[in-house]
Enzyme design. Structure first.
Site, PDB file in Angstrom:
ATOM      1  N   LYS A   1      11.674  17.807  56.337  1.00 52.12           N
ATOM      2  CA  LYS A   1      11.213  19.146  56.694  1.00 52.12           C
ATOM      3  C   LYS A   1      10.483  19.726  55.474  1.00 52.12           C
ATOM      4  O   LYS A   1      10.900  19.481  54.327  1.00 52.12           O
ATOM      5  CB  LYS A   1      12.435  19.998  57.044  1.00 52.12           C
ATOM      6  CG  LYS A   1      12.158  21.380  57.614  1.00 52.12           C
ATOM      7  CD  LYS A   1      13.496  22.078  57.946  1.00 52.12           C
ATOM      8  CE  LYS A   1      13.332  23.421  58.592  1.00 52.12           C
ATOM      9  NZ  LYS A   1      14.640  24.040  58.938  1.00 52.12           N
TER      10      LYS A   1
ATOM     11  N   SER B   1      14.596  25.823  63.614  1.00 52.38           N
ATOM     12  CA  SER B   1      13.356  25.778  62.859  1.00 52.38           C
ATOM     13  C   SER B   1      12.922  24.376  62.435  1.00 52.38           C
ATOM     14  O   SER B   1      11.777  24.195  62.040  1.00 52.38           O
ATOM     15  CB  SER B   1      13.498  26.642  61.608  1.00 52.38           C
ATOM     16  OG  SER B   1      14.505  26.108  60.758  1.00 52.38           O
TER      17      SER B   1
ATOM     18  N   SER C   1      19.411  25.328  63.273  1.00 48.52           N
ATOM     19  CA  SER C   1      18.040  24.816  63.130  1.00 48.52           C
ATOM     20  C   SER C   1      17.910  23.307  63.128  1.00 48.52           C
ATOM     21  O   SER C   1      16.799  22.790  63.150  1.00 48.52           O
ATOM     22  CB  SER C   1      17.409  25.372  61.845  1.00 48.52           C
ATOM     23  OG  SER C   1      16.999  26.695  62.055  1.00 48.52           O
TER      24      SER C   1
END
Ligand SMILES: [Mg+2]
Ligand SMILES: [Zn+2]
Lengths: 497, 498, 99
Positions: free
Chosen positions: A82, A157, A181
């Site tokens: 990420k 996310s 997330s």
């Protein structure tokens, strides 16, 4: 190449075997991963790539493997991070304009351990700006798309990481989970997502959203692969004061499919019929049936403060975020407004131009709840309710070894569906935030489909007891084939339908 | 210094001191603590607040804070909490300072001060112990220093500032006093005492020129006799003892004048102009000073076990005031002598060695507090720069005590021993200063004097003892100071009464 | 029931160093009001005797030995600087003020 290509959609043990048998090379595998990224650029899952560096690293991995000394079970395998987990020499935009052009001069703890294990970071995945969001739509890189239906959100996310694994770009990806997330996008994309106990994985080099809740974890197609990932990146790091001192126990060796005698709690608050889509509840109930068949005993439990988790979470998370994001001021790095007329102007315009609406919204809320006259009413109050929520779990774990719930109330929603309504977006984390507030390990495992979209079940464990939820998740996988379903290929590709 | 015009006003002064702790690395980062380096040559990603960095507390800082806590008789709290103080400033990289707010590491201490009183009053006040005052210390907490802004750099026609983060993250103790001081002299005495103790116990070098010891003064005034506190102002960044005194004087007078002219004091941060010796408002305290303090979620509360505190206590040198009271009880010294001897760690050690070697603590104390300190002052040197050792002084004292050297002869030898050292006994012989205690010799001298002054002898015989000292003086003179006075007196009396 | 006014949002925006347009202030006022109404549910809970939780577990305080490592190469330290002068970061004139 075709071999590497098909292998990419498999699990880590298949890949390991292929590499060790020299059926394919790490270079071929990395190249296949890069090609797959090209083919699925439409998903906007990957925002930066390391083509050259990754191929060079793959050559080194091939040499280790050829000499019979792979560095670890992950040696030579492509992974994705990420874009809020820093790597030296690489960008880390956190999907924010304010960090456009920023290059990290140092490695995160996770990157160091992955490199020691021989894993190869091939790219960086899209996310909601500074991990604030549940759809991966709040991004300067544009919204990521759900591989099962490009018109739908992949969750957030850590949506880019989830989509990358679901679409077969990489077998393993890392995300961060502050309120769900990792688990929510895993559920939306039909992959396994794993948030370890708070403090299990070093936060050194994870760009902070809410420090007391943030935790890094893996996405993979198999529970066992998540166990392997935690064995590789977990453990104490003395650069993180909140890092747990305990060593990570062996996890994969305990995945023997035997779950008979385990007691699993079903919190009644999470199964309220008005709370979730009927199809989601139906899939989760079917999963319960499967596990019952394996000898798991289910008991009804109560987590009485469930209704307060979202409120508690949004006070604590935004308060911490408002302070964590103060460093983005245009002074030492990152975006600086042009021609500031004075220092205040530099601050205000750099930040206003640099942050997106959702980030501003959370900074404002967080600043408000900490400001003079409101601190006790909001922040201290929320921390006290956090104690009550933690106690709910302590009591519940007196009666069971793990807790099972749906991961999300609904399957992936359409892109844009919640864009204008922040609160309804926040509520999509209703089942996941409690694990962050209580610091518990939590796992989302695919458990079927509703109208062609994946559904996930969530397993919550006692603090430090990742082993039990991994065992249950793995046993479920052995009896089902949801994890073997693949989303359709890229648009225009020879029909997989 | 407070003059008679403000007898109707009482000054109320509290001080906040920031002192750099003596560590190799910073408070939360492993960057080195250095002074005078080029801008940003002593920084770590943590000091730059790069995305992804985290703080880890320096163990040595905890130890030094405990040291100070014990030295000021404070409570070392078993749990203290690091909080974030949020505000934007270019020398504050994170946008917050990590400090301790609600739960400091040390609370409720005190320090004894002895304000400098000018002239004769000093010794009197000290002898009665009346000059010493106890100043409360509310708290001491750990926090990080900010970087530096170098102002007024004119580049391309623009006025800019340069930011140097070498100092960012250097560990500080902020030590906050109670508003217990009533004069500028007391404030300065408190600062001197605090600085001396910090150095004594190795917590800080407290070098004011390097900015390692900085002071803010809170000043208010109230009508004498009033119990209520007046509105206070805070004078920031006073970096010398003289400035502290001058700034407090100026600010108290400003406030008094203001009130006497019908005005009111408003809460403000003041600056001090040392050239014009005036304070002026720098910034009004506004409601916008909203620091949004909250516990730093990147750090765990600091828990200090009792055994850690005890280990620090065991490693602590004896503190000046403990030593002072021990010198009183163990050696029977006056409070004044004990105070003078313990003000300096080296002098105190010198005294103890001398006292042990000669067996006469009082004589040792007298030599050191009177003769030695006078010599040091006159020569403007430190004790270590002289050739005097405890062994030399002890042997000098023993010669006197044994009656082999008179006090007067000893005083004659002393300056040379300070300059060149040497064996007092050898020196005494070389100079022919050995005391005359031989009965025959003294009898002879006494006979001479008695015969030369028959009228005085008669006066004494008639019952007036006063002129005895005159005769004593004559005999001593005749011996060139070498006769042992006690023996002279005894012989004289016997001779007159016979 | 209005918990928050545009002026509150403006005050908080200044604290957070965000310059917001009138439209943004209006929108943020609505959003914050909705959130504050939602979190007001916590008021229903009696937390009088409850200790706050800052972290989900108790740990001994991690301490770092006082050892310095070589500092960052200044060129790396300044590597992301938007503006610099020598090895210092450059900003518009800072008004003298104690922090
Ligand atoms: Mg202060
Ligand atoms: Zn301070």
């Amino acid at each position: 190449m075709a071999k590497a290509d098909s292998l990419l959609a498999g699990d880590l043990s298949d890949l390991r075997g292929a590499l060790d048998r020299r059926d394919c090379s790490a270079v071929e595998l990395v190249q296949a991963s890069l090609d797959a990224m090209d083919a699925r650029a439409d998903l906007a899952a990957i925002v930066f790539r390391r083509d050259e560096a990754a191929l060079t690293e793959a050559e080194a991995a091939d040499e280790r493997i050829a000499s019979g000394k792979p560095a670890s079970p992950l040696d030579g395998l492509p992974v994705v991070l990420k874009d809020n987990i820093v790597q030296a020499g690489e960008p880390a935009t956190c999907a924010s304009r304010i960090l456009e052009g920023y290059v990290s001069p140092f490695d995160s703890g996770v990157v160091e351990r992955l490199q020691r294990a021989g894993a190869i970071v091939v790219g960086r995945a899209n996310l909601d700006e500074f991990a604030m969001g549940s759809s991966t739509e709040n991004s300067i890189h544009g919204p990521s798309r759900n591989p099962w239906d490009p018109e739908r959100a992949c969750g957030g996310s850590s949506g880019g990481s989830a989509a990358a694994v679901a679409a077969g770009l990489v077998p393993l990806a890392f995300g961060s989970d502050t309120g769900g997330s990792i688990r929510q996008p895993a559920s939306f994309c039909g992959v396994v997502g794993f948030k370890p106990t708070y403090g299990r994985v070093s936060r050194w080099g994870l760009v902070a959203y809410a420090s007391s809740l943030d935790q890094i974890g893996p996405f993979a197609r198999r529970v066992a692969d998540c166990a392997l990932a935690l064995e590789a990146v977990g453990g104490h790091d003395d650069r993180d004061s909140t890092s747990l001192p305990e060593v990570v126990p062996p996890l994969r060796s305990r995945l023997d499919g035997d779950v008979s005698g385990l007691v699993v709690g079903l919190p009644k608050e999470y199964f309220a019929p008005e709370g979730a889509q009927p199809g989601v509840l139906a899939r989760v109930r079917e999963a319960i049936g499967v596990l019952e068949g394996e000898g798991v005993r289910f008991v009804e439990i109560s987590l009485p403060h469930t209704a307060y988790t979202i409120a508690t979470y949004y006070i604590i998370a935004t308060a911490e975020a408002s302070s964590n994001l103060a460093r983005f001021d245009g002074v030492r790095y990152g975006r600086r407004a042009e021609h500031p007329k004075d220092l205040l102007d530099l601050y205000e315009r750099s930040r206003s131009e640099g942050f997106g609406a959702e980030v501003k919204r959370r900074i404002l809320l967080g600043t408000y709840v900490l400001s003079a006259g409101y601190y006790d009413a909001y922040y201290v109050k929320a921390q006290k309710v956090r104690t009550l929520i933690r106690r709910d779990f302590e009591a519940a774990f007196g009666e069971c070894d793990a807790i099972l719930t749906p991961t999300t109330p609904e399957t992936a929603f359409a892109l844009g569906a919640k864009a204008g309504d922040p609160l309804s977006m926040y509520l999509s984390d209703v089942y996941t935030v409690s694990a962050n507030l209580a610091g518990l390990p939590a796992l989302s495992v695919p458990c079927g489909f509703v109208d062609g979209m994946p559904v996930g079940l969530q397993l919550l464990g006692k603090p430090l007891d990742e082993a039990t939820i991994l065992r249950i998740g793995d046993a479920f996988e052995r009896r089902t084939d949801h994890h073997r379903q693949s989303p359709p290929g890229p648009p225009g590709s020879p029909g997989t339908d | 210094m407070q003059d008679h015009t403000d007898l109707s006003w009482e000054w109320v002064i509290g001080l906040e001191v920031h002192t750099h702790l003596k560590t190799e690395s910073k408070l939360f980062s492993p960057a080195p603590v250095v002074y005078g380096a080029e801008p940003n040559h002593a920084v770590h990603p943590i000091d730059l607040a790069l995305p992804g960095v985290l703080p880890v507390l320096n163990e040595r800082v905890v130890e030094l804070a405990i040291r100070l806590g014990l030295a000021i008789h404070g409570t070392v709290n078993p749990v203290s909490v690091f909080a974030r103080k949020n505000y934007f400033y270019p020398d504050l990289p994170k946008g917050y300072q990590i400090s301790q707010f609600e739960d400091p590491i040390v609370s409720d201490g005190w320090l004894e001060i002895e304000p400098e009183v000018r002239g004769q009053a000093k010794k009197k006040a000290a002898a009665g112990g009346g000059g010493r005052r106890r100043i409360g210390i509310t708290r001491a907490h750990i926090e990080e220093d900010a970087g530096k802004s170098i102002h007024d750099v004119a580049i391309a026609g623009r006025e800019d500032s340069c930011i140097d983060l070498n100092r960012a993250g250097v560990p500080l103790l902020e030590i906050v006093s109670e508003p217990d001081m009533r004069t500028a002299a007391e404030a300065s005495a408190y600062l001197r005492a605090l600085r001396s103790i910090l150095r004594y116990i190795g917590v800080s070098d407290a070098d004011m020129e390097k900015g390692q010891f900085r002071c803010d003064a809170n000043v208010s005034v109230r009508p004498r006799g009033s119990r209520e506190l007046g509105t206070r102002t805070e004078i920031k960044n006073l970096n010398s003892f003289v400035h502290v005194e001058e700034a407090i004087e100026a600010e108290a007078r400003r406030q008094i004048e203001l009130i006497e002219d019908g005005g009111t004091v408003v809460q403000a941060t003041m600056g001090f102009d040392p050239v014009r010796r005036r304070t002026s408002v720098q910034r009004l305290k506004e409601n916008s000073d909203d620091y949004r303090y909250f516990p730093d979620p990147d750090l765990i509360p600091l828990r200090i076990e009792a055994d850690r505190i005890e280990a620090v206590r065991a490693s602590l040198p004896e503190l000046p005031d403990e030593k002072r009271s021990r010198f009183g009880s163990e050696y029977g010294l006056s409070d004044y002598d004990a105070g003078v001897l313990t003000a300096n760690r080296e002098l105190a050690a010198f005294f103890e060695e001398t006292a042990k070697a000669c067996g006469s603590p009082k004589a040792a104390a007298n030599w050191l507090t009177r003769d030695l300190l006078r010599e040091l002052r006159e020569r403007d040197v430190e004790l270590e720069e002289t050739s005097l050792t405890p062994a030399i002084l002890a042997s000098l004292i023993r010669l006197v005590e044994d009656g082999r050297l008179t006090a007067r002869s000893a005083a004659e030898l002393f300056p040379d021993l300070v300059s060149d050292g040497g064996d007092p006994e050898v020196l005494m012989r070389e100079r022919g200063l050995e005391a005359v205690s031989d009965a025959g010799a003294i009898d002879g001298l006494v006979d001479q004097v008695v015969e030369a002054h028959p009228d005085v002898v008669q006066q004494i015989r008639e019952g007036d003892d006063k002129p005895l000292n005159f005769l004593m003086g004559k005999v001593m003179q005749a011996s060139r100071g070498k006769a042992v006075p006690a023996q002279v007196r005894k012989t004289l009396i016997a001779r007159i009464r016979s | 029931m209005s918990r928050i006014e545009p002026s509150d949002v403006a005050r908080v925006a200044t604290l957070a160093r965000l310059a917001l347009s009138q439209d943004e202030i209006a929108a943020m006022t609505r959003d914050l009001e909705q959130m504050l109404d939602y979190v007001a549910a916590l008021d229903r809970l009696d937390t009088q005797d409850v200790e706050p939780t800052a972290h989900s577990f108790e740990l001994p305080t991690p301490l770092r030995p006082d050892r310095a490592v070589p500092p960052l190469d200044p060129e790396i330290a300044l590597g992301n600087a938007p503006e610099r002068e020598g090895t210092a970061f450059l900003v518009p004139k800072v008004l003298e003020e104690g922090g």
